[in-house]
Design a protein around this motif. Sequence first.
Motif, PDB file in Angstrom:
ATOM      1  N   THR A  45       0.811  -1.216   0.000  1.00 53.90           N
ATOM      2  CA  THR A  45       0.000   0.000   0.000  1.00 53.90           C
ATOM      3  C   THR A  45       0.843   1.264   0.000  1.00 53.90           C
ATOM      4  OG1 THR A  45      -0.138  -0.059   2.424  1.00 53.90           O
ATOM      5  CG2 THR A  45      -1.895  -1.161   1.180  1.00 53.90           C
ATOM      6  N   ASN A  46       2.116   1.137   0.323  1.00 54.53           N
ATOM      7  CA  ASN A  46       3.011   2.292   0.335  1.00 54.53           C
ATOM      8  C   ASN A  46       4.331   1.915  -0.350  1.00 54.53           C
ATOM      9  OD1 ASN A  46       4.047   4.852   0.914  1.00 54.53           O
ATOM     10  ND2 ASN A  46       4.852   4.192   2.903  1.00 54.53           N
ATOM     11  N   PRO A  47       4.287   1.690  -1.661  1.00 60.70           N
ATOM     12  CA  PRO A  47       5.489   1.240  -2.369  1.00 60.70           C
ATOM     13  C   PRO A  47       6.616   2.260  -2.287  1.00 60.70           C
ATOM     14  CG  PRO A  47       3.773   1.888  -3.922  1.00 60.70           C
ATOM     15  CD  PRO A  47       3.141   1.882  -2.578  1.00 60.70           C
ATOM     16  N   ASP A  48       7.801   1.780  -1.974  1.00 61.25           N
ATOM     17  CA  ASP A  48       8.949   2.645  -1.733  1.00 61.25           C
ATOM     18  C   ASP A  48      10.194   1.953  -2.292  1.00 61.25           C
ATOM     19  OD1 ASP A  48      10.967   4.244  -0.773  1.00 61.25           O
ATOM     20  OD2 ASP A  48      10.402   4.085   1.338  1.00 61.25           O
ATOM     21  N   PHE A  49      10.909   2.640  -3.202  1.00 66.63           N
ATOM     22  CA  PHE A  49      12.099   2.060  -3.819  1.00 66.63           C
ATOM     23  C   PHE A  49      13.375   2.310  -3.016  1.00 66.63           C
ATOM     24  CE2 PHE A  49       9.288   2.154  -7.537  1.00 66.63           C
ATOM     25  CZ  PHE A  49       9.518   0.892  -8.063  1.00 66.63           C
ATOM     26  N   SER A  50      13.271   2.950  -1.862  1.00 74.19           N
ATOM     27  CA  SER A  50      14.465   3.170  -1.042  1.00 74.19           C
ATOM     28  C   SER A  50      14.831   1.888  -0.307  1.00 74.19           C
ATOM     29  CB  SER A  50      14.219   4.289  -0.029  1.00 74.19           C
ATOM     30  OG  SER A  50      13.380   3.838   1.029  1.00 74.19           O
ATOM     31  N   ASP A  51      16.056   1.826   0.215  1.00 75.38           N
ATOM     32  CA  ASP A  51      16.502   0.637   0.940  1.00 75.38           C
ATOM     33  C   ASP A  51      15.654   0.377   2.187  1.00 75.38           C
ATOM     34  OD1 ASP A  51      18.480   0.114  -0.890  1.00 75.38           O
ATOM     35  OD2 ASP A  51      20.059   1.120   0.238  1.00 75.38           O
ATOM     36  N   LYS A  52      15.025   1.414   2.715  1.00 76.44           N
ATOM     37  CA  LYS A  52      14.145   1.226   3.865  1.00 76.44           C
ATOM     38  C   LYS A  52      12.789   0.674   3.454  1.00 76.44           C
ATOM     39  CE  LYS A  52      16.201   4.892   6.704  1.00 76.44           C
ATOM     40  NZ  LYS A  52      15.943   6.186   7.410  1.00 76.44           N
ATOM     41  N   GLY A  53      12.454   0.830   2.176  1.00 69.87           N
ATOM     42  CA  GLY A  53      11.127   0.448   1.719  1.00 69.87           C
ATOM     43  C   GLY A  53      11.024  -0.929   1.111  1.00 69.87           C
ATOM     44  N   GLY A  54      12.151  -1.636   0.987  1.00 68.65           N
ATOM     45  CA  GLY A  54      12.092  -2.956   0.387  1.00 68.65           C
ATOM     46  C   GLY A  54      13.464  -3.596   0.289  1.00 68.65           C
ATOM     47  N   TYR A  55      13.570  -4.611  -0.554  1.00 63.36           N
ATOM     48  CA  TYR A  55      14.823  -5.336  -0.704  1.00 63.36           C
ATOM     49  C   TYR A  55      14.874  -5.931  -2.116  1.00 63.36           C
ATOM     50  CZ  TYR A  55      11.676  -9.236   0.299  1.00 63.36           C
ATOM     51  OH  TYR A  55      10.629 -10.118   0.269  1.00 63.36           O
ATOM     52  N   CYS A  56      16.065  -6.313  -2.552  1.00 62.12           N
ATOM     53  CA  CYS A  56      16.270  -6.794  -3.913  1.00 62.12           C
ATOM     54  C   CYS A  56      16.413  -8.312  -3.936  1.00 62.12           C
ATOM     55  CB  CYS A  56      17.507  -6.137  -4.525  1.00 62.12           C
ATOM     56  SG  CYS A  56      17.707  -6.515  -6.284  1.00 62.12           S
ATOM     57  N   ARG A  57      15.684  -8.963  -4.863  1.00 62.89           N
ATOM     58  CA  ARG A  57      15.774 -10.405  -5.037  1.00 62.89           C
ATOM     59  C   ARG A  57      16.229 -10.770  -6.451  1.00 62.89           C
ATOM     60  NH1 ARG A  57      13.661 -14.081  -1.686  1.00 62.89           N
ATOM     61  NH2 ARG A  57      15.062 -15.369  -2.932  1.00 62.89           N
ATOM     62  N   GLY A  58      17.005  -9.901  -7.073  1.00 64.26           N
ATOM     63  CA  GLY A  58      17.535 -10.186  -8.399  1.00 64.26           C
ATOM     64  C   GLY A  58      18.207  -8.945  -8.960  1.00 64.26           C
ATOM     65  N   MET A 123      20.638 -13.849  -9.062  1.00 62.07           N
ATOM     66  CA  MET A 123      19.835 -13.779 -10.280  1.00 62.07           C
ATOM     67  C   MET A 123      18.353 -13.785  -9.918  1.00 62.07           C
ATOM     68  SD  MET A 123      19.564 -16.449 -13.506  1.00 62.07           S
ATOM     69  CE  MET A 123      21.346 -16.602 -13.689  1.00 62.07           C
ATOM     70  N   ALA A 124      17.544 -13.060 -10.681  1.00 62.61           N
ATOM     71  CA  ALA A 124      16.103 -13.026 -10.448  1.00 62.61           C
ATOM     72  C   ALA A 124      15.452 -14.319 -10.908  1.00 62.61           C
ATOM     73  CB  ALA A 124      15.485 -11.846 -11.189  1.00 62.61           C
ATOM     74  N   THR A 125      14.534 -14.827 -10.099  1.00 62.67           N
ATOM     75  CA  THR A 125      13.744 -16.009 -10.431  1.00 62.67           C
ATOM     76  C   THR A 125      12.273 -15.670 -10.231  1.00 62.67           C
ATOM     77  OG1 THR A 125      15.512 -17.507  -9.716  1.00 62.67           O
ATOM     78  CG2 THR A 125      13.298 -18.427  -9.872  1.00 62.67           C
ATOM     79  N   ILE A 126      11.479 -15.771 -11.295  1.00 58.92           N
ATOM     80  CA  ILE A 126      10.070 -15.374 -11.227  1.00 58.92           C
ATOM     81  C   ILE A 126       9.233 -16.346 -12.052  1.00 58.92           C
ATOM     82  CG2 ILE A 126      10.629 -12.934 -10.910  1.00 58.92           C
ATOM     83  CD1 ILE A 126       9.868 -12.546 -13.826  1.00 58.92           C
ATOM     84  N   ARG A 127       7.917 -16.091 -12.096  1.00 57.51           N
ATOM     85  CA  ARG A 127       6.994 -16.850 -12.923  1.00 57.51           C
ATOM     86  C   ARG A 127       6.268 -15.910 -13.877  1.00 57.51           C
ATOM     87  NH1 ARG A 127       6.885 -19.444  -7.936  1.00 57.51           N
ATOM     88  NH2 ARG A 127       7.187 -21.712  -8.053  1.00 57.51           N
ATOM     89  N   SER A 128       5.851 -16.432 -15.017  1.00 59.12           N
ATOM     90  CA  SER A 128       5.046 -15.637 -15.947  1.00 59.12           C
ATOM     91  C   SER A 128       3.792 -15.145 -15.234  1.00 59.12           C
ATOM     92  CB  SER A 128       4.655 -16.473 -17.161  1.00 59.12           C
ATOM     93  OG  SER A 128       5.787 -16.834 -17.915  1.00 59.12           O
ATOM     94  N   GLY A 129       3.399 -13.916 -15.527  1.00 55.69           N
ATOM     95  CA  GLY A 129       2.211 -13.347 -14.905  1.00 55.69           C
ATOM     96  C   GLY A 129       2.472 -12.639 -13.599  1.00 55.69           C
ATOM     97  N   GLU A 130       3.642 -12.847 -12.991  1.00 55.69           N
ATOM     98  CA  GLU A 130       3.979 -12.143 -11.753  1.00 55.69           C
ATOM     99  C   GLU A 130       4.350 -10.697 -12.061  1.00 55.69           C
ATOM    100  OE1 GLU A 130       6.995 -14.082  -9.529  1.00 55.69           O
ATOM    101  OE2 GLU A 130       5.674 -15.654  -8.781  1.00 55.69           O
TER     102      GLU A 130
END
Length: 240
Positions: A45-58, A123-130
């Motif tokens: 509900t509060n998307p944030d691209f800063s390091d405090k707002g999330g993390y990287c999986r790829g 490396m990023a690992t995802i599924r189609s439609g995600e």
Amino acid sequence: MLVSTATYTTILASALVLFASSNLTPAAEAHSWMDCVNWKFHSRTNPDFSDKGGYCRGYARRYPKDLNFGTLDDASPSRHYQQAGNPNTALPCSDRRHGKDIGSDETMGDPVSSAYGGKYGEMATIRSGETLCVRWPAKNHAEGNEDNTIVQINLIKSRNSQDATQAELLRNTIARLPYKNCSRGSGTDKKPCGGCFKMPARSPGLYLLQWRWMLNPGEWYTSCADIQIEDDKRGNKRRL
């Protein structure tokens, strides 16, 4: 010792020039790159691209994961890669030899997985439609007086021996994202920006994704990443 008015004026002018060049000159603008190809928000509900707002999986290829966000303009060579020549046929990923700005090494690994892990990000690992979210630093290009240019996201199945050509990638543009979609960050240089899109249908396998941004007409910057697309059925995975 008395100093003439003319000499004093010359000395004062020289001192002012020296002071201006050392203290008042603004930091040079750098040019951007993709660091994360699969950003995960802590809050939907509060998307944030800063390091405090999330993390990287790829991450992008050969991306040094332990350096602070937005600092690779100080690397040698810098992370950003500007294509040279015809932008429709230029080298799609930096090889540290070609390009107007040669950029860091983003050549495909042999095996592909060797460009990830260890000192590099995963490396990023995802599924189609995600939904996939990518991130980049503003590098002083997301201010009010800057055009809100478009980031292209191009996705194609990679070859066994070499990357797809730029022309092939341009036939497979899957998203167009506004460059100035940014979160609050550290000033104008390291302000975190990004965008999200749904992955189109793809068979399980390994694919090349390209982030491509036009700063000025005909001036294109790119970043490359390999992504592993898994089977939609959980537990039935295929890795290449």
